[in-house]
Design an enzyme around this catalytic site. Structure first.
Site, PDB file in Angstrom:
ATOM      1  CE1 TYR A  75      -7.380  10.077   3.934  1.00  0.00           C
ATOM      2  CE2 TYR A  75      -5.417  10.613   5.201  1.00  0.00           C
ATOM      3  CZ  TYR A  75      -6.009  10.011   4.106  1.00  0.00           C
ATOM      4  OH  TYR A  75      -5.236   9.361   3.182  1.00  0.00           O
ATOM      5  CD  GLU A 132      -4.876   6.510   0.975  1.00  0.00           C
ATOM      6  OE1 GLU A 132      -4.359   5.389   0.777  1.00  0.00           O
ATOM      7  OE2 GLU A 132      -4.342   7.390   1.670  1.00  0.00           O
ATOM      8  CG  HIS A 159      -1.740   1.195   1.420  1.00  0.00           C
ATOM      9  ND1 HIS A 159      -3.093   1.219   1.174  1.00  0.00           N
ATOM     10  CD2 HIS A 159      -1.432   2.446   1.828  1.00  0.00           C
ATOM     11  CE1 HIS A 159      -3.567   2.429   1.404  1.00  0.00           C
ATOM     12  NE2 HIS A 159      -2.579   3.197   1.811  1.00  0.00           N
ATOM     13  CD  GLU A 160       1.571   3.615   3.681  1.00  0.00           C
ATOM     14  OE1 GLU A 160       1.776   4.685   3.072  1.00  0.00           O
ATOM     15  OE2 GLU A 160       0.522   3.407   4.326  1.00  0.00           O
ATOM     16  CG  HIS A 181       0.319   6.347  -0.626  1.00  0.00           C
ATOM     17  ND1 HIS A 181      -0.725   7.045  -1.179  1.00  0.00           N
ATOM     18  CD2 HIS A 181      -0.181   5.730   0.479  1.00  0.00           C
ATOM     19  CE1 HIS A 181      -1.818   6.838  -0.447  1.00  0.00           C
ATOM     20  NE2 HIS A 181      -1.513   6.044   0.562  1.00  0.00           N
ATOM     21  CG  PHE A 227      -9.954  14.903  15.865  1.00  0.00           C
ATOM     22  CD1 PHE A 227     -10.789  15.998  15.669  1.00  0.00           C
ATOM     23  CD2 PHE A 227     -10.529  13.667  16.081  1.00  0.00           C
ATOM     24  CE1 PHE A 227     -12.165  15.858  15.691  1.00  0.00           C
ATOM     25  CE2 PHE A 227     -11.906  13.510  16.109  1.00  0.00           C
ATOM     26  CZ  PHE A 227     -12.726  14.600  15.911  1.00  0.00           C
TER      27      PHE A 227
HETATM   28 ZN    ZN Z   1      -2.715   5.312   2.136  1.00  0.00          ZN
END
Ligand code: ZN
Length: 701
Positions: free
Chosen positions: A622, A514, A484-485, A488, A618
């Site tokens: 996102y 994503e 996944h990373e 990116h 927070f």
């Molecule tokens: Zn991601």
């Protein structure tokens, strides 16, 4: 040594190139930023006085200025995440307000804003490339979102809110880190570790040794179980001690929710400020502000999609829980009729073992990190024609475990580099996994010569470190996370855009970010990729074929529950930034409980304070955008289905489709609207069909 000499030697002021990590010390932070910001203010004054509404006299000097700031600031932020210490935190807190201040002044510069507007209205506009136009349009939008249109008291108010929000995000993150670090479940008795896999016993003994209990061993303890993922998750899956699972679970869901580390007041304040801020610049609420720069058209469009997925996944999740209860009953579990949160992982893992006759732990020996990397690098060669090779020693690193790699294209020409920091280091490194940009691709002109600066990425994971002479043995989830990373990373590194402002992940709408990452996860289930990398670390024996079938079968195991969980987070996030108003009779935590009624099957405990550790929303970007994961998953599943349609057995088709993917989705970065890029690859707009099919949820639709 004179002050000037000290400043010129400050490694944080090098301003370009690879960060000199080995030389950076916390005490250099403050002098570096004092100097840098004073310098940048002067340059900004000069730019404002001379700015012309052309690309060369506006965008280029502005980019040079922001890149100087970003170079130092991103290194500091990186170190806060990977080498956190009380000294660094103190230095960070000192300089953060000044940096935010400068970013605000820059973002609200009227002369620059006006120059952008003039450029857009002039005849120069028509000769710009699409990428340049997107950069200008984003600059105008961002200036407007930064309050460029505000004057007097309104602007002061806006600025002080931005400052407070940045401080609150840092505090929020530090609270979660401290609360996680403060807790450990200390086990001393063999009966207390019943059921735990050896890898966890080793990790738990290592955690004990790290706090000074030098005699701790995997065999005899003591064992320290922590709230970090590599410790928490396997404990919840394998501990036969229901009482201890409950204890650990309760500690986990109440992280950063009491005493000095209580994030509840911070949450209310953050939401209040975000709401006021969005209204000041002309939006009804923060969710509308957030969506104004995303691929999704508006909040109702997102809500409609979430509701479609909620209905499908809710029914599947209800069935999942019923099946789990029936299974626990068949195993004579006394708690079967009354399964609690701390039972779900445990029984889900037992059911998985029975259904698929293997444990997640059993697969670890087949996935040593070096082989997984070989498999990953082999895949990107096959799909995109690029070659990854080690380049250790060619870049300074912040920890001895960090690796450095080079990527070259089909002609052997270097196109990118990346760092890999794979292992969990709870004392100084933030949890989770992420990719960050170290250096962006872009055209650079020095003394009249123009060259293309190559991108460099940070790839960060938190997997089990090598223990007792064994390499880092990964579970399948950690393998997927690494892919996944790396996805990116490919987006950042394989870009062909030479305007930094739209290169790689720059200027890509958040809800499309994503796509390349989730796309890569699909390949972990592809026969050739998986079998190519899964070999026993000690014997070299390939992963037995029956495991492959089981992995495929188990992919959709409880997939309805997993999807519903993401829908729950997305709905809570959206609601808090759309309809919720702090200061009324309800708290944010109440709202979450309310939404849980339709988005969870087993309601959260009344004291569940998951929001207090909801860092995505927070402390990072996102907010009113958590839905982006699902949004992008629709895109990524649909993109992968192009390879399925072409035929996964057909190497020529894979190569052609892979090159097309590279030339569109990876190459074009933020230079075009994501819908246009998607259509350029797929030949049509995205649909939910592939996602639901991959999750085994299509039939119930
Ligand atoms: Zn991601």
């Amino acid at each position: 040594m004179s002050a000037t000499a000290t400043i010129s030697l400050n490694p944080l002021l090098q301003c370009s190139g690879l960060p000199p990590f080995t030389q950076i010390k916390p005490e250099q932070v403050e002098p570096a930023f004092n100097h840098l910001l004073a310098e940048l203010k002067k340059q900004l004054d000069i730019l404002e006085a001379n700015v012309q509404p052309t690309w060369n006299d506006l965008v280029e000097p502005l980019e040079q200025l922001t890149e100087k700031l970003n170079w130092s600031w991103s290194i500091l932020n990186h170190l806060m995440a990977v080498k956190n210490s009380p000294e660094l935190r103190a230095a960070y807190e000192k300089v953060q307000p000044q940096v935010i201040d400068f970013i605000t002044v820059l973002g609200q510069s009227k002369p620059i804003y006006n120059a952008f507007k003039t450029l857009r209205a002039s005849s120069n506009w028509f000769v710009l490339e699409p990428a340049q136009k997107r950069i200008v349009e984003a600059a105008i939008r961002d200036a407007e979102f930064s309050g460029v249109g505000l004057t007097g008291l309104a602007r002061e108010r806006f600025n002080s809110m931005q400052m407070e929000l940045a401080e609150l995000a840092t505090k929020f993150s530090n609270h979660v880190l401290d609360a996680t670090k403060a807790f450990s479940l200390v086990l001393t008795d063999q009966a207390e570790v019943d059921g735990l896999p050896n890898s966890l016993l080793s990790l738990a003994a290592q955690a004990a040794r790290a706090t000074g209990v030098e005699t701790a061993t995997p065999e005899n303890g003591p064992w320290y179980i922590t709230l970090d993922f590599p410790s928490y998750t396997p404990f919840m899956q394998h501990s036969t001690r229901r009482d201890l699972r409950e204890k650990l679970y309760r500690a986990y869901i109440t992280r950063a929710s009491t005493g000095e580390l209580d994030n509840k007041p911070l949450i209310e304040r953050i939401l209040e400020l975000r709401h006021e801020l969005s209204q000041l610049i002309g939006f009804n609420n923060f969710a509308e502000l957030s969506l104004a720069s995303k691929m999704a058209k508006n909040v109702p469009a997102v809500e409609k999609l979430l509701e479609e997925l909620r209905q499908v996944s809710y029914h599947a999740a209800v069935k999942d829980l019923e099946a789990l209860k029936a299974f626990a009953k068949s195993q004579q579990a006394p708690e079967a009729e009354n399964l609690q949160h701390w039972d779900l992982n445990f029984w889900a893992e037992r059911q998985r073992e029975e259904k698929f006759a293997f444990t997640a732990e059993e697969l670890r020996p087949y996935f040593p990190l070096p082989q997984v990397l070989d498999g990953l690098f082999g895949l990107v060669k096959r799909l995109f024609g690029v070659t990854v090779t080690p380049a250790d020693g060619q870049a300074p690193i912040w920890h001895p475990d960090v690796r450095y790699f080079k990527i070259v294209d089909e002609n052997g020409t270097p196109i990118a580099y990346f760092y890999l920091d794979a292992y969990s280091r709870p004392a100084e490194k933030r949890g989770g996994a992420w990719m960050d940009a170290c250096i962006h691709r872009g055209k650079v002109t020095v003394n009249g010569t123009t060259t293309v600066r190559l991108p460099v990425a940070y790839l960060m994971c938190n997997q089990t470190p090598p223990i007792d002479d064994k390499p880092s043995l990964m579970n399948f989830y950690e393998v997927e996370t690494l892919f996944h990373e790396f996805g990116h990373g490919l987006h950042h590194m394989l870009t062909q855009v030479n305007y930094t402002g739209a290169a790689g992940i720059n200027n890509v709408e958040w809800d499309a970010v994503e796509l390349p990452s989730q796309f890569m996860e699909n390949w972990c289930y592809e026969h050739r990729t998986l079998l190519g990398m899964a070999k026993h670390y000690a014997t070299g024996e390939p992963l037995p074929e029956h495991y492959y079938q089981k992995l495929l079968d188990s992919r959709n195991y409880m997939s309805g529950s997993a999807m519903l969980r993401q829908i729950h987070f997305s709905c809570v996030d959206l609601e808090l930034h759309y309809r919720y108003r702090p200061g009324g009779t309800q708290t944010a935590l109440d709202v979450r409980q309310l939404i849980a009624k339709t988005t969870t099957v087993l309601p959260p405990l009344p004291e569940d304070a998951f929001l207090c550790a909801f860092g995505h929303v927070f402390e990072s970007s996102y907010a009113a955008g958590y839905y982006s994961y699902k949004w992008a998953e629709i895109l990524s599943a649909d993109a992968f289905s192009a390879f399925e349609e072409a035929g996964l057995e057909d190497e020529v088709a894979i190569e052609t489709t892979g090159r097309r993917y590279k030339d569109t989705i990876l190459a074009l970065g933020g230079s075009q609207h994501p819908m246009e890029i998607f259509k350029a690859f797929r030949g049509r707009e995205p649909t939910t069909t592939a996602l639901l099919r991959h999750n085994g949820l299509l039939a119930q639709n």
